[in-house]
Motif scaffolding. Sequence first.
Motif, short mmCIF file in Angstrom:
data_model
loop_
_atom_site.label_atom_id
_atom_site.label_comp_id
_atom_site.label_asym_id
_atom_site.label_seq_id
_atom_site.Cartn_x
_atom_site.Cartn_y
_atom_site.Cartn_z
N VAL A 197 -2.92 -10.86 1.50
CA VAL A 197 -1.51 -10.60 1.16
C VAL A 197 -0.76 -9.81 2.24
CG1 VAL A 197 -1.22 -10.91 -1.32
CG2 VAL A 197 -2.45 -8.95 -0.53
N THR A 202 2.68 -11.27 3.78
CA THR A 202 4.01 -10.62 3.75
C THR A 202 4.55 -10.40 5.17
OG1 THR A 202 2.99 -8.44 3.61
CG2 THR A 202 3.67 -9.41 1.54
N THR A 260 9.41 -11.33 -0.30
CA THR A 260 8.05 -11.57 -0.82
C THR A 260 7.89 -10.96 -2.19
OG1 THR A 260 7.40 -9.60 0.42
CG2 THR A 260 6.85 -11.74 1.40
N ILE A 298 4.72 -10.16 -4.81
CA ILE A 298 3.26 -10.14 -4.95
C ILE A 298 2.90 -9.91 -6.41
CG2 ILE A 298 1.12 -9.01 -4.21
CD1 ILE A 298 2.59 -10.46 -1.93
N CYS A 301 5.60 -5.60 0.63
CA CYS A 301 6.29 -6.63 -0.16
C CYS A 301 7.66 -6.12 -0.62
CB CYS A 301 5.45 -7.02 -1.37
SG CYS A 301 4.96 -5.62 -2.38
N ASP A 302 8.51 -7.06 -1.02
CA ASP A 302 9.82 -6.68 -1.56
C ASP A 302 9.74 -6.47 -3.06
OD1 ASP A 302 11.57 -6.95 0.83
OD2 ASP A 302 10.66 -8.93 0.83
N PHE A 362 6.83 -6.44 -6.52
CA PHE A 362 5.43 -6.41 -6.95
C PHE A 362 5.44 -6.35 -8.47
CE2 PHE A 362 1.46 -4.40 -8.18
CZ PHE A 362 0.52 -4.95 -7.31
#
Length: 401
Positions: free
Chosen positions: A177, A181, A191, A193, A211-212, A214
């Motif tokens: 991951v 990203t 992104t 996740i 990430c942007d 989660f």
Amino acid sequence: MKTDFPFFDPLPGESEVVYLDNAATTQKPRCVLEALQNYYCRINANVHRGAHRTSRLATEAHEAARRCVSQFLHAASEREILFTSGCTEGINLVAQVLALSGRVREGDEIVVSTDAHHSNIVPWQMLCERVGAKLRVVPLTPDLSFDMTAYTDMLSSRTRVVAVPVVSNALGLRLPVEEITRAAKEVGALTLIDGAQAVAHEMVDVQTLGCDFFVFSGHKVYGPTGTGALLGKEELLESLPPWKGGGEMINQVTFARTTYNKLPFKYEAGTPNIAGNIVLAEALRFVQRAGLPTIHEHEKKLVRQLVAGLRELPGVHVLGGDSPQRSSLVSIHVPQVHHYDLGTLLDQMNIAVRTGHHCCQPLMQALGITGTTRYSVAVYNTEEDIHRALSATRRALDMLR
Ligand code: PLP
């Protein structure tokens, strides 16, 4: 550890179930059950708007829970934490506000992985249908890993979102991951996740993940059902429109115009799942006390034993074999034996596993099978559990062939 979980308290005349369906949902520790009772007995009141003492206590506990989630994920700020009912709601929220905001338009592309859960496919398909965007799917390599080369070839200036799980809930393999990203960022894509199968098993640091967005679900990390969180980068959430309208998400309402509340309340319309969110934090504290590195090592050992034992059984195909990316679950396919028959016989031997497509029908189609039998471990499982599951599987397969 099992003694901390009342689910495993033996009932007279019943033998203990070997619970290996933890990827679907986990059992709850006593501290979580007590926190739920304590909330309703002591501090049950609506949050944020009350002048009275109990409402203040509930509000403080609710916002302390948000801080706990924020620290658990190593978020930059608790304003980035939105309470949700779980992964599914979090992903739908993101997909829909991206459509509403016009950030995904006709001709744009959304990238997902072959081994994604339906909840990380269907909301994106719905978004694509709505705005005329295209869904791109990253294939798996022959050893069932995420195909990094195909992925980077797929990325372009048209890519708006990349949405992948940390760990596939059907294969049990971790995706790269961090690399995913990083590559998405290079083409300016957002992104998301999906941490459903990660947060109970490994330390998550959303800032390292880069990430942007989660998401995770509380019930898979020893918390209550109907809880979870969506983390979104603050400046992004600030720039996106609200999703649901109602109480709490507003600043001022007139019939002419409404202005919206600050983060995170802008995304939390209506009375939140106050008890659930407070108790979710208790579950995360339980995990922190047990220690994620310790949990990780314990589960890794059990899974190694499972993989080795299952591979010794004639005709059993362990998806992903002894991949170093293996996380806390193992899926098997046995040609000529239906997964449902195997699961039913295991149930009769008091072994709880999950059978079927695991909400990953496109993955099953790619593998040319209809389903698997999945064994997933948690902090309370023991070597004795694994031994009992393996010997029951051997007996069940002997009966089925
Ligand atoms: N993502 C993954 C990888 C999952 O395993 C699951 C549930 O099994 C979900 C998303 C959906 O979680 P929920 O049903 O709690 O929203």
